[in-house]
Design a protein around this motif. Structure first.
Motif, PDB file in Angstrom:
ATOM      1  N   ALA A  28       0.821  -1.210   0.000  1.00 25.48           N
ATOM      2  CA  ALA A  28       0.000   0.000   0.000  1.00 25.48           C
ATOM      3  C   ALA A  28       0.853   1.256   0.000  1.00 25.48           C
ATOM      4  O   ALA A  28       0.449   2.287  -0.519  1.00 25.48           O
ATOM      5  CB  ALA A  28      -0.938  -0.006   1.203  1.00 25.48           C
TER       6      ALA A  28
ATOM      7  N   ASN B 220       0.204   1.480  -5.772  1.00 23.75           N
ATOM      8  CA  ASN B 220      -1.063   1.780  -5.097  1.00 23.75           C
ATOM      9  C   ASN B 220      -1.999   2.639  -5.946  1.00 23.75           C
ATOM     10  O   ASN B 220      -3.111   2.944  -5.539  1.00 23.75           O
ATOM     11  CB  ASN B 220      -0.839   2.398  -3.715  1.00 23.75           C
ATOM     12  CG  ASN B 220      -0.075   3.694  -3.760  1.00 23.75           C
ATOM     13  OD1 ASN B 220       0.024   4.347  -4.794  1.00 23.75           O
ATOM     14  ND2 ASN B 220       0.486   4.072  -2.622  1.00 23.75           N
TER      15      ASN B 220
ATOM     16  N   HIS C 266      -7.585  -1.725  -3.831  1.00 23.94           N
ATOM     17  CA  HIS C 266      -7.657  -2.790  -2.834  1.00 23.94           C
ATOM     18  C   HIS C 266      -8.984  -3.551  -2.875  1.00 23.94           C
ATOM     19  O   HIS C 266     -10.058  -2.967  -2.835  1.00 23.94           O
ATOM     20  CB  HIS C 266      -7.425  -2.228  -1.436  1.00 23.94           C
ATOM     21  CG  HIS C 266      -7.336  -3.268  -0.373  1.00 23.94           C
ATOM     22  ND1 HIS C 266      -6.397  -4.268  -0.404  1.00 23.94           N
ATOM     23  CD2 HIS C 266      -8.084  -3.486   0.720  1.00 23.94           C
ATOM     24  CE1 HIS C 266      -6.559  -5.055   0.649  1.00 23.94           C
ATOM     25  NE2 HIS C 266      -7.580  -4.600   1.341  1.00 23.94           N
TER      26      HIS C 266
ATOM     27  N   LEU D  19      -3.715  -4.734  -1.619  1.00 25.63           N
ATOM     28  CA  LEU D  19      -2.650  -3.874  -1.113  1.00 25.63           C
ATOM     29  C   LEU D  19      -2.415  -4.206   0.354  1.00 25.63           C
ATOM     30  O   LEU D  19      -3.323  -4.137   1.171  1.00 25.63           O
ATOM     31  CB  LEU D  19      -3.038  -2.399  -1.253  1.00 25.63           C
ATOM     32  CG  LEU D  19      -3.073  -1.864  -2.669  1.00 25.63           C
ATOM     33  CD1 LEU D  19      -3.686  -0.467  -2.689  1.00 25.63           C
ATOM     34  CD2 LEU D  19      -1.681  -1.855  -3.273  1.00 25.63           C
TER      35      LEU D  19
END
Length: 95
Positions: free
Chosen positions: A24, A30, A35, A41
């Motif tokens: 993350a 990212n 996610h 992540l």
């Protein structure tokens, strides 16, 4: 990697439907992995291992995440989109 400008290998993996994991805190990564939508992540090594185990044990989740990642990256990096961005850049260039 811990730092990334644009994760080309990640984008290539996503473009063929591979489910992906990343950190993350890793910029670039990212921005490509959303996610639990286009990948996972993780905040640390232990979480990364847990997500990897989860994907290895769940074929449906692998296919779902991989398919969503493929759609996302092909849309975000489509030839027509990149071409338009380059044309806009050149057309609006002021030395």
């Amino acid at each position: 990697s811990k730092y990334e400008g644009f994760g080309l290998a990640l984008a290539e993996a996503m473009s063929v439907g591979l489910p992906c994991l990343g950190l993350a805190s890793c910029s670039g990564v990212n921005e490509l992995i959303l996610h639990k939508k286009t990948g996972y992540l993780a905040d640390n090594k232990e979480q990364l291992q847990a997500y990897l185990s989860e994907l290895m044990d769940n074929e449906v989740e692998r296919n779902t995440i991989g398919g969503a990642g493929k759609e996302f990256i092909l849309e975000k990096c489509s030839h027509s989109l990149i071409e338009r961005e380059w044309i806009d850049l050149v057309d609006n260039f002021k030395p």
